[in-house]
Design a protein around this motif. Structure first.
Motif, PDB file in Angstrom:
ATOM      1  N   ASP A 222       0.645  -0.913  -0.207  1.00 24.64           N
ATOM      2  CA  ASP A 222      -0.457   0.260   0.050  1.00 24.64           C
ATOM      3  C   ASP A 222       0.377   1.275   0.104  1.00 24.64           C
TER       4      ASP A 222
ATOM      5  N   ALA B  57       2.141   1.492  -3.840  1.00 26.70           N
ATOM      6  CA  ALA B  57       0.819   2.097  -4.542  1.00 26.70           C
ATOM      7  C   ALA B  57       0.787   3.931  -4.294  1.00 26.70           C
ATOM      8  N   GLY B  58       0.587   4.118  -2.774  1.00 29.03           N
ATOM      9  CA  GLY B  58       0.113   4.819  -2.771  1.00 29.03           C
ATOM     10  C   GLY B  58       1.113   6.135  -3.103  1.00 29.03           C
ATOM     11  N   HIS B  59       2.486   5.311  -3.149  1.00 18.17           N
ATOM     12  CA  HIS B  59       3.647   7.444  -3.404  1.00 18.17           C
ATOM     13  C   HIS B  59       3.332   6.979  -5.185  1.00 18.17           C
ATOM     14  N   LEU B  60       2.637   5.948  -5.795  1.00 16.81           N
ATOM     15  CA  LEU B  60       3.145   6.282  -6.795  1.00 16.81           C
ATOM     16  C   LEU B  60       1.396   6.557  -6.957  1.00 16.81           C
ATOM     17  N   ARG B  61       0.294   6.817  -6.663  1.00 15.86           N
ATOM     18  CA  ARG B  61      -0.368   8.018  -6.745  1.00 15.86           C
ATOM     19  C   ARG B  61       0.006   9.267  -6.667  1.00 15.86           C
ATOM     20  N   HIS B  62       0.929   9.308  -5.265  1.00 15.19           N
ATOM     21  CA  HIS B  62       1.605  10.816  -5.835  1.00 15.19           C
ATOM     22  C   HIS B  62       2.340  11.252  -6.809  1.00 15.19           C
ATOM     23  N   GLN B  63       3.110  10.615  -7.192  1.00 16.15           N
ATOM     24  CA  GLN B  63       3.558  10.469  -7.600  1.00 16.15           C
ATOM     25  C   GLN B  63       4.237   9.374  -9.268  1.00 16.15           C
ATOM     26  N   PRO B  64       2.846   9.681  -9.839  1.00 21.97           N
ATOM     27  CA  PRO B  64       3.004   8.556 -10.737  1.00 21.97           C
ATOM     28  C   PRO B  64       3.909   8.949 -12.072  1.00 21.97           C
TER      29      PRO B  64
ATOM     30  N   HIS C 104       2.557  -0.597 -12.566  1.00 26.42           N
ATOM     31  CA  HIS C 104       2.141   0.769 -12.817  1.00 26.42           C
ATOM     32  C   HIS C 104       3.425   1.671 -14.534  1.00 26.42           C
TER      33      HIS C 104
ATOM     34  N   ARG D 118       1.129   2.761 -17.299  1.00 27.99           N
ATOM     35  CA  ARG D 118       1.297   4.405 -18.679  1.00 27.99           C
ATOM     36  C   ARG D 118       3.039   4.217 -19.456  1.00 27.99           C
TER      37      ARG D 118
END
Ligand SMILES: NC(=O)c1ccc[n+]([C@@H]2O[C@H](COP(=O)([O-])OP(=O)(O)OC[C@H]3O[C@@H](n4cnc5c(N)ncnc54)[C@H](OP(=O)(O)O)[C@@H]3O)[C@@H](O)[C@H]2O)c1
Length: 234
Positions: free
Chosen positions: A58, A61-68, A112, A116
């Motif tokens: 988690d 995943a949270g880091h990638l939402r913040h820094q995609p 991720h 992309r």
């Protein structure tokens, strides 16, 4: 050019040197390890996290939402301890960090990148992935498993923009490399330069140095032969 990088296992050793090299090249870097990295830089942030804990998934995943917009992920977390037949729990722990932590990072971060169609995932395995060892069987077994996994993914991604590279070092001068005999030893800055030289290349496997890889293969061959009973433990 790498603009946003994630280095997992970077409070020390090769991961720390790679983080410093990325910052020197102007990248924004996020690091993950149980201890903070000794880095004070405006383009650096650290997440304190154990990769063997369920929360790791988690957190990633949270880091990638913040820094995609991630360009590069280097998985450098790793452990290896001598076998203690009275305490096999430490063997399980080695697989949890070297394999399951690595597989989770691959699932979340490479997944991720695939979605992309952008990015390079570099995992640190070892030339010990061909070794059969009575002294560190979990280390060699975990490196064999993760090498085959990352390299299989590399085959599956051939022709795609997203890349994965399995980096296999021999001896690098860190606290992990405690062997009394460390042939062809390199320092962490050289290891970091080698890692970053792979970025953007279509190499599924990158080994340094090949001489250590050959020694590991030969030692593994000898360990499986009946003559091994005449040799010191590897
Ligand atoms: N040194 C060598 O000779 C050599 C050779 C071939 C391959 N390698 C591989 O290269 C990688 C890096 O090794 P190194 O020599 O740089 O080792 P190191 O100096 O011991 O550093 C290991 C890093 O992994 C982190 N780590 C360990 N367990 C973790 C966990 N549960 N959760 C999060 N982070 C964790 C440590 O941070 P915390 O303790 O703060 O969590 C530390 O920053 C490893 O995969 C190793 O197998 C090393």
């Amino acid at each position: 050019m790498t603009q946003h990088a994630l280095v997992i296992g970077n409070s020390d050793g090769i991961g720390l040197a790679t983080t410093r090299a990325l910052l020197a090249r102007g990248a924004m870097v996020t690091g993950i390890s149980r201890r903070p990295a000794p880095i004070d830089h405006p383009q650096y942030e650290h997440i304190v996290q154990d990769v063997a804990e369920p929360a790791f998934r988690d957190i990633l995943a949270g880091h990638l939402r913040h820094q995609p917009d991630i360009d590069l992920c280097v998985y450098s977390a790793g452990i290896g301890t001598d076998l203690d037949l009275e305490n096999l729990a430490s063997e399980t722990r080695t697989f949890a960090v070297n394999v399951m932590g690595a597989v989770t990072a691959t699932e979340i971060v490479l997944g991720h990148m695939i979605a992309r169609d952008h990015g390079h995932f570099i995992g640190l395995s070892s030339t010990a992935d061909v070794l059969w060892s009575a002294q560190v069987p979990a280390y060699t077994g975990s490196k064999a498993g993760i090498s085959r996994y990352w390299e299989g993914l590399g085959l599956a991604l051939r022709g795609r923009k997203v890349k994965i590279t399995n980096v296999r070092f021999g001896f690098v001068d860190t606290k992990m490399a405690q062997a009394p005999f460390r042939p062809f030893l390199i320092d962490t800055d050289e290891a970091a330069r080698f890692i970053l030289a792979q970025v953007g290349k279509n190499r599924i496997r990158a080994t340094k140095p090949h001489a250590t890889a050959f020694l590991a293969w030969a030692a593994g061959f000898m360990a499986r032969s009946p003559l091994s009973r005449l040799l010191p433990r590897v």
